[in-house]
Design a protein around this motif. Structure first.
Motif, PDB file in Angstrom:
ATOM      1  N   PHE A 214       4.459  39.015   4.763  1.00 38.09           N
ATOM      2  CA  PHE A 214       5.425  39.959   4.184  1.00 38.09           C
ATOM      3  C   PHE A 214       5.489  39.839   2.656  1.00 38.09           C
ATOM      4  O   PHE A 214       6.395  40.385   2.036  1.00 38.09           O
ATOM      5  CB  PHE A 214       6.828  39.699   4.771  1.00 38.09           C
ATOM      6  CG  PHE A 214       7.071  40.350   6.105  1.00 38.09           C
ATOM      7  CD1 PHE A 214       6.362  39.965   7.234  1.00 38.09           C
ATOM      8  CD2 PHE A 214       8.030  41.349   6.241  1.00 38.09           C
ATOM      9  CE1 PHE A 214       6.584  40.565   8.466  1.00 38.09           C
ATOM     10  CE2 PHE A 214       8.260  41.955   7.468  1.00 38.09           C
ATOM     11  CZ  PHE A 214       7.540  41.565   8.588  1.00 38.09           C
ATOM     12  N   ASN A 215       4.551  39.083   2.085  1.00 31.49           N
ATOM     13  CA  ASN A 215       4.525  38.902   0.636  1.00 31.49           C
ATOM     14  C   ASN A 215       5.755  38.197   0.081  1.00 31.49           C
ATOM     15  O   ASN A 215       6.229  38.512  -1.012  1.00 31.49           O
ATOM     16  CB  ASN A 215       4.383  40.245  -0.076  1.00 31.49           C
ATOM     17  CG  ASN A 215       2.976  40.425  -0.570  1.00 31.49           C
ATOM     18  OD1 ASN A 215       2.319  39.446  -0.924  1.00 31.49           O
ATOM     19  ND2 ASN A 215       2.514  41.656  -0.593  1.00 31.49           N
ATOM     20  N   LEU A 216       6.305  37.274   0.862  1.00 35.38           N
ATOM     21  CA  LEU A 216       7.467  36.514   0.413  1.00 35.38           C
ATOM     22  C   LEU A 216       7.083  35.050   0.289  1.00 35.38           C
ATOM     23  O   LEU A 216       6.172  34.585   0.965  1.00 35.38           O
ATOM     24  CB  LEU A 216       8.611  36.657   1.420  1.00 35.38           C
ATOM     25  CG  LEU A 216       9.175  38.069   1.613  1.00 35.38           C
ATOM     26  CD1 LEU A 216      10.066  38.109   2.846  1.00 35.38           C
ATOM     27  CD2 LEU A 216       9.950  38.504   0.373  1.00 35.38           C
ATOM     28  N   ASP A 217       7.779  34.343  -0.579  1.00 30.64           N
ATOM     29  CA  ASP A 217       7.549  32.914  -0.734  1.00 30.64           C
ATOM     30  C   ASP A 217       8.302  32.178   0.376  1.00 30.64           C
ATOM     31  O   ASP A 217       9.527  32.286   0.462  1.00 30.64           O
ATOM     32  CB  ASP A 217       8.063  32.490  -2.117  1.00 30.64           C
ATOM     33  CG  ASP A 217       7.785  31.031  -2.400  1.00 30.64           C
ATOM     34  OD1 ASP A 217       7.922  30.202  -1.467  1.00 30.64           O
ATOM     35  OD2 ASP A 217       7.455  30.710  -3.538  1.00 30.64           O
ATOM     36  N   PRO A 218       7.609  31.455   1.246  1.00 30.38           N
ATOM     37  CA  PRO A 218       8.287  30.778   2.365  1.00 30.38           C
ATOM     38  C   PRO A 218       9.421  29.855   1.904  1.00 30.38           C
ATOM     39  O   PRO A 218      10.469  29.783   2.562  1.00 30.38           O
ATOM     40  CB  PRO A 218       7.173  29.958   3.023  1.00 30.38           C
ATOM     41  CG  PRO A 218       5.901  30.645   2.625  1.00 30.38           C
ATOM     42  CD  PRO A 218       6.145  31.223   1.274  1.00 30.38           C
ATOM     43  N   SER A 219       9.228  29.176   0.778  1.00 30.48           N
ATOM     44  CA  SER A 219      10.276  28.264   0.295  1.00 30.48           C
ATOM     45  C   SER A 219      11.522  29.035  -0.136  1.00 30.48           C
ATOM     46  O   SER A 219      12.651  28.573   0.066  1.00 30.48           O
ATOM     47  CB  SER A 219       9.776  27.440  -0.890  1.00 30.48           C
ATOM     48  OG  SER A 219       8.689  26.645  -0.494  1.00 30.48           O
ATOM     49  N   VAL A 220      11.320  30.208  -0.725  1.00 31.48           N
ATOM     50  CA  VAL A 220      12.457  31.030  -1.130  1.00 31.48           C
ATOM     51  C   VAL A 220      13.222  31.500   0.110  1.00 31.48           C
ATOM     52  O   VAL A 220      14.454  31.510   0.133  1.00 31.48           O
ATOM     53  CB  VAL A 220      11.996  32.230  -1.990  1.00 31.48           C
ATOM     54  CG1 VAL A 220      13.149  33.172  -2.268  1.00 31.48           C
ATOM     55  CG2 VAL A 220      11.411  31.735  -3.303  1.00 31.48           C
ATOM     56  N   CYS A 221      12.482  31.865   1.154  1.00 30.25           N
ATOM     57  CA  CYS A 221      13.126  32.273   2.412  1.00 30.25           C
ATOM     58  C   CYS A 221      13.959  31.123   2.975  1.00 30.25           C
ATOM     59  O   CYS A 221      15.073  31.332   3.454  1.00 30.25           O
ATOM     60  CB  CYS A 221      12.085  32.705   3.441  1.00 30.25           C
ATOM     61  SG  CYS A 221      11.156  34.151   2.925  1.00 30.25           S
TER      62      CYS A 221
END
Ligand SMILES: [Mg+2]
Length: 377
Positions: free
Chosen positions: A292-299
């Motif tokens: 999904f083009n997201l940073d896993p750590s930010v999630c």
């Protein structure tokens, strides 16, 4: 090692909330409706003396215990979206998120009251679904539904739940008890509920563009379950008792790790040092975030709705938790109040703020090797 995945409702999630048969709410009247919805409820806790049916519930607690009370209101369109939240799941989740606050005090929940305001858009059958979910949560967590209210609303559905529980005197765990150098520990894994929400929102857009098209939710069972039917960590409170472990401070992760750890820091008058490589992220959630083009750590940091427990322990208690797959030590408490830092995988330091994934995200964008970035959609 991964935490055990729990059983789902085994129901297929589809974008349609109302069952076909429709009995209007006014056909039953308010008292008839309450009777209809709460008929089969029986009391299981010895502390519940009188439940639904009189002017007030009667509870009787041991003198050695302190009583915990927590309340939460869920508003349609603000806290939940009935386009994709099945009413049974919503009922279950509404109860669970309230119980989570009792466990976050180190206590055990024993009763709830449920008040709902509902418009005539809803049928009796729809409310039955909601109550089936609530009853399942009550059974699973051994709490009694002892009272509440039902009233009409001009638009939408509002659910207000109060959870009541107990904790032995001297054992309550406040947000304010952390000490300098205490270890910061989180249960389970983070970010999955947020990815479930991302998927549901994406499919909702598709659905709205082409009504009748059913969503493509295959392969994301864990994230959907974490979003639609989360569990509260009652098992952890039992584990604390078995391990003889008394956390120094605790909070549940509802708004996101970043904001919760700041709550602990604020209340305890300390700072926090957090390590990105220690964040517990399920491999499937990690891959999905990338997709999904997201940073896993930010999630994991800012996603929220994980309903895991975040707590601090004295370093001398580390041996009690180190062998358990349920716990991840993710950082420690520091002396300077208000100093919240994340050490990333390249050992760069980032400031954590409550809303603060923007700052983090900005810096991460610079840091991420463009060759390793997933292809954009
Ligand atoms: Mg809470």
């Amino acid at each position: 090692m991964l935490p055990t995945r729990r059983n789902s409702f085994n129901s297929i999630i589809y974008f349609c909330t109302m069952t076909e048969k429709r009995t209007e709410l006014q056909d039953l009247g308010e008292f008839g409706l309450i009777r209809h919805l709460t008929d089969s409820i029986s009391l299981q806790n010895p502390t519940s003396k009188v439940g639904i049916g009189d002017d007030a519930a009667v509870l009787d607690f041991d003198a050695e215990d302190e009583v915990l009370v927590s309340t939460d209101m869920l508003v349609e369109g603000v806290h939940f979206d009935l386009t994709y939240a099945p009413l049974k799941h919503l009922g279950y989740k509404a109860v669970v998120v309230n119980l989570s606050d009792i466990y976050a005090m180190g206590g055990v929940a024993s009763q709830i009251t449920v008040s709902i305001a509902v418009s005539n858009r809803f049928s009796t059958e729809a409310l039955e679904e909601l109550y089936v979910g609530m009853r399942l949560a009550c059974e699973r967590y051994q709490v009694d539904l002892v009272g509440g209210d039902t009233t009409s609303s001009t638009s939408g559905l509002i659910i207000s739940i109060t959870a009541i529980g107990t904790v032995a005197k001297g054992q309550r765990v406040l947000r304010s008890g952390a000490k300098e150098k205490d270890l910061l520990v989180v249960t389970g894994d983070l970010g999955s509920a947020y990815m479930g929400l991302q998927l549901l929102e994406r499919e909702k857009q598709v659905f709205q563009g082409a009504p009748g098209a059913q969503p493509n939710l295959e392969g994301y069972d864990y994230q959907l379950e974490r979003q639609l039917k989360p569990e509260a960590r009652k098992d952890i409170i039992d584990m604390f008792n078995e391990l003889g472990l008394q956390p120094t401070s605790m909070i549940d992760v509802s708004d996101g790790l970043a904001s919760e750890l700041i709550h602990l820091g604020e209340a305890s008058g300390l700072g926090v040092q957090l390590y990105e490589d220690k964040l517990p992220i399920d491999p499937s959630t990690f891959d999905m975030a990338r997709e999904f083009n997201l940073d896993p750590s930010v999630c994991a940091l800012s996603g929220g709705e994980d309903y895991e427990l975040l707590f601090t322990i004295s370093q001398s208690d580390y041996d009690k938790i180190k062998a358990s797959p349920h716990f991840s030590v993710i950082g420690y408490m520091t002396e300077t109040k208000g100093a919240y830092y994340l050490i990333d995988k390249q050992e760069k330091v980032h400031e954590i703020t409550a809303q603060g994934w923007d700052a983090f995200l900005e810096k991460r964008k610079e840091d991420i090797d463009p060759d390793k970035q997933p292809a954009s959609e």
